[in-house]
Design a protein around this motif. Structure first.
Motif, PDB file in Angstrom:
ATOM      1  N   GLN A  93       0.846  -1.195   0.000  1.00 16.96           N
ATOM      2  CA  GLN A  93       0.000   0.000   0.000  1.00 16.96           C
ATOM      3  C   GLN A  93       0.881   1.244   0.000  1.00 16.96           C
ATOM      4  O   GLN A  93       1.873   1.318   0.732  1.00 16.96           O
ATOM      5  N   VAL A 102       2.049   4.838   0.970  1.00 15.98           N
ATOM      6  CA  VAL A 102       1.908   5.582   2.223  1.00 15.98           C
ATOM      7  C   VAL A 102       2.742   6.864   2.160  1.00 15.98           C
ATOM      8  O   VAL A 102       3.696   6.983   1.391  1.00 15.98           O
ATOM      9  N   SER A 141       1.776   8.620  10.366  1.00 17.86           N
ATOM     10  CA  SER A 141       1.178   8.498   9.026  1.00 17.86           C
ATOM     11  C   SER A 141       0.210   9.657   8.775  1.00 17.86           C
ATOM     12  O   SER A 141      -0.396  10.192   9.706  1.00 17.86           O
ATOM     13  N   ARG A 142       0.117  10.040   7.532  1.00 18.71           N
ATOM     14  CA  ARG A 142      -0.897  11.032   7.157  1.00 18.71           C
ATOM     15  C   ARG A 142      -2.247  10.352   6.922  1.00 18.71           C
ATOM     16  O   ARG A 142      -3.286  11.031   6.908  1.00 18.71           O
ATOM     17  N   GLU A 143      -2.209   9.057   6.719  1.00 22.78           N
ATOM     18  CA  GLU A 143      -3.439   8.301   6.515  1.00 22.78           C
ATOM     19  C   GLU A 143      -4.153   8.094   7.860  1.00 22.78           C
ATOM     20  O   GLU A 143      -3.507   7.990   8.902  1.00 22.78           O
ATOM     21  N   LYS A 144      -5.458   8.018   7.803  1.00 21.01           N
ATOM     22  CA  LYS A 144      -6.266   7.788   9.008  1.00 21.01           C
ATOM     23  C   LYS A 144      -6.944   6.423   8.922  1.00 21.01           C
ATOM     24  O   LYS A 144      -7.147   5.862   7.833  1.00 21.01           O
ATOM     25  N   ASP A 145      -7.309   5.896  10.097  1.00 26.52           N
ATOM     26  CA  ASP A 145      -8.049   4.629  10.100  1.00 26.52           C
ATOM     27  C   ASP A 145      -9.553   4.909  10.050  1.00 26.52           C
ATOM     28  O   ASP A 145      -9.980   6.062   9.907  1.00 26.52           O
ATOM     29  N   ALA A 180      -3.446   6.110  11.228  1.00 24.48           N
ATOM     30  CA  ALA A 180      -3.331   4.719  10.785  1.00 24.48           C
ATOM     31  C   ALA A 180      -2.062   4.092  11.336  1.00 24.48           C
ATOM     32  O   ALA A 180      -2.030   2.889  11.609  1.00 24.48           O
TER      33      ALA A 180
END
Length: 235
Positions: free
Chosen positions: A109, A111, A132-136, A142
């Protein structure tokens, strides 16, 4: 007739001194208070001019630029000599300090993480904060990790404790990674009792001033399987 000093032109300091002496002689012919004031003024002018001449003719003054350069070089040489040399193992970690943007793949993935690195506790540990800049699904990060690296002088290697939000640890020995320095690379290895583990290679590229982190999972037979390939670029 006595001329005003401002209307007379003389070449060089020596000429001005000679002219001042003539004025001093002329002032002797003037009587009263005017003579006293004029003589005092001329005396001050003559002393200043003579001091200027002595200074300009001084060999020490002509050598002043050279002496300044020598003393400055000596000062910096002594400063460098007194500064302790930075060990190679610390110099490599120093290149890791700062603020970075990490991009690449983890588990196939894409990221993007923000990574901040600094020295803590009297520069004995390097602390890495990875976010991470991504969130869950709940809107939380994340991924987040706090990573601490220290130089183990006795074993001539680095030790690393990696704490993240994917699980908890009881700080068992197998949870500490170990890595031998190899030029601009550090191969950190975590081993479990069943011989499985993780390998994470930190590598610094001097040409691009970037770091790469390459993570491989290791099964019980020692077979590697790629897990993450990441690049850190300074913000």
């Amino acid at each position: 007739m006595l001329h005003k000093p401002g209307t007379v032109t003389c070449e060089g300091v020596a000429g001005r001194i000679a002219f001042a002496n003539k004025l001093h002689s002329a002032a002797a012919k003037i009587s009263g208070v005017r003579r006293i004031k004029l003589v005092r003024l001329l005396d001050r002018k003559a002393i200043a001019l003579r001091m200027t001449t002595l200074a300009r003719n001084s060999p020490l003054l002509r050598l002043l630029p050279l002496l300044t350069l020598v003393l400055t070089s000596l000062f910096f040489s002594l400063t460098l000599a007194q500064s302790p040399a930075v060990p190679a193992h610390d110099a490599l970690l120093e290149k890791l300090t700062g603020h970075w943007v990490m991009t690449g793949t983890i588990g196939k993935q894409d990221v993007t993480h923000d990574v901040d690195v600094d020295w803590i506790l009297k520069r004995q540990y390097v602390r890495i904060h990875e976010v991470s800049r991504e969130k869950d699904a709940d809107g939380e990060l994340a991924y987040e990790a706090w990573i601490h690296i220290v130089w183990d002088k006795e074993n001539a290697e680095y030790a690393v404790m990696w704490l993240d939000n994917t699980g908890t640890t009881n700080f068992a020995a197998e949870g500490v990674g170990h890595g031998k320095p190899d030029g601009d690379r550090i191969l950190f290895v975590w081993k479990s009792a069943d011989l499985s583990g993780i390998r994470n290679t930190f590598a610094f590229d001097r040409a691009s001033e970037t770091w790469s982190w390459t993570i491989d999972n290791v099964d019980k037979s020692g077979t590697l399987s790629p897990f993450a390939k990441l690049t850190l670029k300074r913000k």
